[in-house]
Scaffold this motif. Structure first.
Motif, PDB file in Angstrom:
ATOM      1  N   ASN A  53       0.832  -1.212   0.000  1.00 30.10           N
ATOM      2  CA  ASN A  53       0.000   0.000   0.000  1.00 30.10           C
ATOM      3  C   ASN A  53       0.862   1.255   0.000  1.00 30.10           C
ATOM      4  O   ASN A  53       1.948   1.276   0.594  1.00 30.10           O
ATOM      5  CB  ASN A  53      -0.911   0.029   1.240  1.00 30.10           C
ATOM      6  CG  ASN A  53      -1.950  -1.085   1.214  1.00 30.10           C
ATOM      7  OD1 ASN A  53      -2.153  -1.769   2.192  1.00 30.10           O
ATOM      8  ND2 ASN A  53      -2.579  -1.284   0.082  1.00 30.10           N
ATOM      9  N   ALA A  54       0.346   2.271  -0.677  1.00 27.44           N
ATOM     10  CA  ALA A  54       0.963   3.611  -0.699  1.00 27.44           C
ATOM     11  C   ALA A  54       2.362   3.661  -1.324  1.00 27.44           C
ATOM     12  O   ALA A  54       3.117   4.583  -1.073  1.00 27.44           O
ATOM     13  CB  ALA A  54       0.996   4.216   0.709  1.00 27.44           C
ATOM     14  N   LYS A  55       2.683   2.675  -2.155  1.00 22.13           N
ATOM     15  CA  LYS A  55       3.988   2.690  -2.829  1.00 22.13           C
ATOM     16  C   LYS A  55       3.950   3.536  -4.101  1.00 22.13           C
ATOM     17  O   LYS A  55       4.990   3.903  -4.652  1.00 22.13           O
ATOM     18  CB  LYS A  55       4.411   1.262  -3.197  1.00 22.13           C
ATOM     19  CG  LYS A  55       4.889   0.463  -2.020  1.00 22.13           C
ATOM     20  CD  LYS A  55       6.267   0.947  -1.612  1.00 22.13           C
ATOM     21  CE  LYS A  55       6.816   0.160  -0.446  1.00 22.13           C
ATOM     22  NZ  LYS A  55       8.033   0.724   0.077  1.00 22.13           N
ATOM     23  N   GLY A  56       2.750   3.771  -4.623  1.00 23.85           N
ATOM     24  CA  GLY A  56       2.641   4.582  -5.844  1.00 23.85           C
ATOM     25  C   GLY A  56       2.068   3.821  -7.038  1.00 23.85           C
ATOM     26  O   GLY A  56       2.189   4.277  -8.177  1.00 23.85           O
ATOM     27  N   LYS A  57       1.396   2.688  -6.787  1.00 20.64           N
ATOM     28  CA  LYS A  57       0.837   1.879  -7.895  1.00 20.64           C
ATOM     29  C   LYS A  57      -0.213   2.675  -8.671  1.00 20.64           C
ATOM     30  O   LYS A  57      -0.171   2.763  -9.895  1.00 20.64           O
ATOM     31  CB  LYS A  57       0.209   0.574  -7.354  1.00 20.64           C
ATOM     32  CG  LYS A  57       1.170  -0.304  -6.600  1.00 20.64           C
ATOM     33  CD  LYS A  57       0.512  -1.574  -6.097  1.00 20.64           C
ATOM     34  CE  LYS A  57      -0.590  -1.338  -5.076  1.00 20.64           C
ATOM     35  NZ  LYS A  57      -0.126  -0.680  -3.828  1.00 20.64           N
ATOM     36  N   THR A  58      -1.148   3.250  -7.929  1.00 20.17           N
ATOM     37  CA  THR A  58      -2.209   4.013  -8.601  1.00 20.17           C
ATOM     38  C   THR A  58      -1.626   5.255  -9.269  1.00 20.17           C
ATOM     39  O   THR A  58      -2.039   5.639 -10.367  1.00 20.17           O
ATOM     40  CB  THR A  58      -3.315   4.391  -7.585  1.00 20.17           C
ATOM     41  OG1 THR A  58      -3.795   3.188  -6.989  1.00 20.17           O
ATOM     42  CG2 THR A  58      -4.474   5.105  -8.252  1.00 20.17           C
ATOM     43  N   ASN A  59      -0.628   5.860  -8.618  1.00 17.97           N
ATOM     44  CA  ASN A  59       0.001   7.050  -9.202  1.00 17.97           C
ATOM     45  C   ASN A  59       0.659   6.737 -10.538  1.00 17.97           C
ATOM     46  O   ASN A  59       0.564   7.522 -11.490  1.00 17.97           O
ATOM     47  CB  ASN A  59       1.050   7.623  -8.240  1.00 17.97           C
ATOM     48  CG  ASN A  59       0.420   8.190  -6.978  1.00 17.97           C
ATOM     49  OD1 ASN A  59      -0.798   8.367  -6.933  1.00 17.97           O
ATOM     50  ND2 ASN A  59       1.228   8.459  -5.970  1.00 17.97           N
ATOM     51  N   GLU A  80      -2.517  19.277  -8.053  1.00 11.80           N
ATOM     52  CA  GLU A  80      -2.321  18.185  -7.098  1.00 11.80           C
ATOM     53  C   GLU A  80      -1.469  17.060  -7.651  1.00 11.80           C
ATOM     54  O   GLU A  80      -0.951  16.234  -6.904  1.00 11.80           O
ATOM     55  CB  GLU A  80      -3.683  17.621  -6.656  1.00 11.80           C
ATOM     56  CG  GLU A  80      -4.438  18.570  -5.773  1.00 11.80           C
ATOM     57  CD  GLU A  80      -5.846  18.088  -5.473  1.00 11.80           C
ATOM     58  OE1 GLU A  80      -6.166  16.930  -5.788  1.00 11.80           O
ATOM     59  OE2 GLU A  80      -6.618  18.893  -4.930  1.00 11.80           O
ATOM     60  N   VAL A  82       1.324  17.505  -9.136  1.00 14.05           N
ATOM     61  CA  VAL A  82       2.726  17.865  -8.905  1.00 14.05           C
ATOM     62  C   VAL A  82       3.101  17.438  -7.479  1.00 14.05           C
ATOM     63  O   VAL A  82       2.324  17.656  -6.537  1.00 14.05           O
ATOM     64  CB  VAL A  82       2.934  19.400  -9.056  1.00 14.05           C
ATOM     65  CG1 VAL A  82       4.398  19.771  -8.860  1.00 14.05           C
ATOM     66  CG2 VAL A  82       2.431  19.885 -10.406  1.00 14.05           C
ATOM     67  N   ILE A  84       4.149  17.264  -3.848  1.00  8.74           N
ATOM     68  CA  ILE A  84       4.008  18.308  -2.828  1.00  8.74           C
ATOM     69  C   ILE A  84       5.365  18.984  -2.612  1.00  8.74           C
ATOM     70  O   ILE A  84       6.383  18.308  -2.456  1.00  8.74           O
ATOM     71  CB  ILE A  84       3.494  17.706  -1.494  1.00  8.74           C
ATOM     72  CG1 ILE A  84       2.096  17.097  -1.702  1.00  8.74           C
ATOM     73  CG2 ILE A  84       3.461  18.744  -0.376  1.00  8.74           C
ATOM     74  CD1 ILE A  84       1.648  16.171  -0.595  1.00  8.74           C
TER      75      ILE A  84
HETATM   76  P1  ATP Z   1      -2.846   1.374  -2.348  1.00 12.12           P
HETATM   77  O1  ATP Z   1      -2.336  -0.036  -2.389  1.00 12.12           O
HETATM   78  O2  ATP Z   1      -3.247   1.794  -0.977  1.00 12.12           O
HETATM   79  O3  ATP Z   1      -3.892   1.653  -3.377  1.00 12.12           O
HETATM   80  P2  ATP Z   1      -0.908   2.804  -3.987  1.00 12.12           P
HETATM   81  O4  ATP Z   1       0.386   2.080  -4.130  1.00 12.12           O
HETATM   82  O5  ATP Z   1      -1.856   2.744  -5.109  1.00 12.12           O
HETATM   83  O6  ATP Z   1      -1.568   2.329  -2.627  1.00 12.12           O
HETATM   84  P3  ATP Z   1      -0.914   5.654  -4.430  1.00 12.12           P
HETATM   85  O7  ATP Z   1      -2.353   5.955  -4.373  1.00 12.12           O
HETATM   86  O8  ATP Z   1      -0.287   5.563  -5.752  1.00 12.12           O
HETATM   87  O9  ATP Z   1      -0.588   4.315  -3.609  1.00 12.12           O
HETATM   88  O10 ATP Z   1      -0.176   6.745  -3.532  1.00 12.12           O
HETATM   89  C1  ATP Z   1       1.179   6.615  -3.139  1.00 12.12           C
HETATM   90  C2  ATP Z   1       1.551   7.773  -2.244  1.00 12.12           C
HETATM   91  O11 ATP Z   1       1.598   8.970  -2.991  1.00 12.12           O
HETATM   92  C3  ATP Z   1       0.564   8.030  -1.103  1.00 12.12           C
HETATM   93  O12 ATP Z   1       1.260   8.046   0.126  1.00 12.12           O
HETATM   94  C4  ATP Z   1      -0.014   9.392  -1.424  1.00 12.12           C
HETATM   95  O13 ATP Z   1      -0.360  10.128  -0.283  1.00 12.12           O
HETATM   96  C5  ATP Z   1       1.130  10.023  -2.168  1.00 12.12           C
HETATM   97  N1  ATP Z   1       0.785  11.206  -2.975  1.00 12.12           N
HETATM   98  C6  ATP Z   1      -0.350  11.466  -3.671  1.00 12.12           C
HETATM   99  N2  ATP Z   1      -0.288  12.672  -4.289  1.00 12.12           N
HETATM  100  C7  ATP Z   1       0.921  13.180  -3.974  1.00 12.12           C
HETATM  101  C8  ATP Z   1       1.592  14.391  -4.294  1.00 12.12           C
HETATM  102  N3  ATP Z   1       1.038  15.330  -5.087  1.00 12.12           N
HETATM  103  N4  ATP Z   1       2.841  14.594  -3.792  1.00 12.12           N
HETATM  104  C9  ATP Z   1       3.426  13.663  -3.009  1.00 12.12           C
HETATM  105  N5  ATP Z   1       2.837  12.497  -2.665  1.00 12.12           N
HETATM  106  C10 ATP Z   1       1.613  12.250  -3.135  1.00 12.12           C
END
Ligand code: ATP
Ligand code: MG
Length: 369
Positions: A53-59, A80, A82, A84
């Motif tokens: 979780n929260a590694k950045g997969k969805t990003n 958003e 960009v 933070i």
């Molecule tokens: P999950 O398994 O919970 O779905 P994930 O791997 O899909 O997690 P993401 O949704 O890609 O996780 O988010 C990864 C991290 O990026 C999160 O901690 C989130 O808060 C962070 N994040 C989102 N937007 C930004 C931003 N603009 N700047 C920095 N970090 C951000």
């Protein structure tokens, strides 16, 4: 490419000679959400992004959507995307198109007034519309899309607006015109008390709004007709009813007194809704109210399949499929159904469960985050 008028296009026979279209080879991202700098290569068929979780997969998935569509799929404000604390993001992607490569890039720079966004193809700057005609479409599957079934009418309008706007810039333009004229019309109700003076001032706006609304209603109806012409998935049949709140002179007359009382516009496409039913043997079942969660998920799947169908019909090409963590929500039958579908498309999917990999028969590549 000329403006696409859905009605004319819809009457075309289904194309049989599909080209694979564009294949994503590599993406390079800088200051996009939680990635400061990263490079990811993609397989030509399936790429699985695995990570906790929260590694950045969805990003990462969103960065693909972003390079294809020019906007993200989650942000309420473009800035958003960009990272933070940073001022600028860059996403670059290399696609294979037949036997050559095409490079796409989007740069977003924050400034005191908001942001600027620059699109380039092979280093040549492009306006958004010509950029979006050259990229491919990404069809996103994500658990949050269940809002289309259980959320307010606004979420359904937003979904269809985004979809129709992609194909028809005229629709997008009229939607913006309509919304801004609606605000002006509402202002008149707040400012003018005298009914005769108010009627007089409304004449221009009524005509203008009717013209925009007629187009919006027509295009929404055409897409609903397209869905109804492709009603089945997995032996289940669906029907969508377009509940148009028409903006006509007669209806305006009828609602005038109420509009004066409430001091705002009470009719028009800003009140439209769509209702989806399952076709049962003797009746229709409203899936928003009566559907089980899995029936509602299958309904989303039906909408998504038709996004693919529609893109194929219009562009004679295949889109890229992006699957964000949808397997945890599906039973075995539906997992198999999804895996069968993605066989023919370049697909990027995210998962936290490595067990999913055991169900995949075709070759795939992995990105570990
Ligand atoms: P999950 O398994 O919970 O779905 P994930 O791997 O899909 O997690 P993401 O949704 O890609 O996780 O988010 C990864 C991290 O990026 C999160 O901690 C989130 O808060 C962070 N994040 C989102 N937007 C930004 C931003 N603009 N700047 C920095 N970090 C951000
Ligand atoms: Mg995620």
């Amino acid at each position: 490419m000329p403006v696409i008028h859905l009605k004319a296009r819809l009457s075309l026979p289904r194309q049989t000679a599909l080209s694979i279209g564009m294949v994503l080879k590599k993406i390079v991202i800088a200051n996009f959400r939680n990635f400061s700098h990263a490079v990811f290569p993609f397989g030509e068929s399936l790429t699985v992004i695995i990570g906790l979780n929260a590694k950045g997969k969805t990003n990462l998935l969103e960065s693909i959507y972003f390079i294809c569509h020019g906007s993200g799929f989650r942000e309420s404000k473009e800035e958003e995307l960009v990272t933070i604390g940073e001022k600028m993001l860059r996403v670059q992607a290399r696609f294979r198109k037949a036997d050559h490569h095409v490079d796409f890039q989007i740069v977003v720079k924050k400034n005191d007034h908001g942001f600027t966004k620059v699109f380039t193809i092979n280093k040549t700057p492009k306006k958004y519309f010509s950029y979006s005609r050259e990229t491919t479409r990404a069809v996103l599957f994500s658990p949050e899309q269940i809002t289309l079934m259980i959320g307010p009418p606004e979420s359904r309008r937003e979904y269809f607006n985004k979809l129709i706007s992609f194909y028809d810039p005229e629709y997008k333009k009229r939607l913006i015109n309509y919304e801004s004229a609606l605000r002006k019309r509402n202002k008149l109700f707040e400012q003018i008390v005298d009914p005769e003076k108010l009627q007089e001032e409304l004449v221009f706006w009524n005509e203008y709004l009717e013209e925009q609304a007629t187009y919006i209603t027509l295009k929404r109806k055409e897409y609903a007709d397209f869905l109804n012409a492709h009603p089945t998935v997995d032996e289940k049949s669906f029907k969508i009813e377009y509940l148009a709140d028409e903006f006509t002179k007669t209806r305006l007359k009828e609602s005038f007194e109420n509009e004066r009382r409430y001091r705002r516009t009470l009719i028009g496409p800003q009140k439209d809704d769509f209702c989806i039913y399952a076709k049962e043997v003797k009746s229709l079942k409203n899936l928003h109210h009566f559907g089980s969660r899995s029936e509602q998920r299958l309904t989303i799947f039906w909408l998504k399949l038709n996004e693919i169908n529609y893109y194929r019909l219009i562009f004679s090409q295949k889109p890229i499929l992006l699957l964000d963590d949808i397997f945890s929500e599906l039973d075995h039958h539906n997992k198999t159904l999804v895996l069968k579908l993605i066989g023919g498309y370049q697909t990027v999917m995210t998962t936290t469960e490595t067990e999913v990999l055991e169900m995949i028969d075709n070759p795939y590549s992995i990105i570990r985050l």
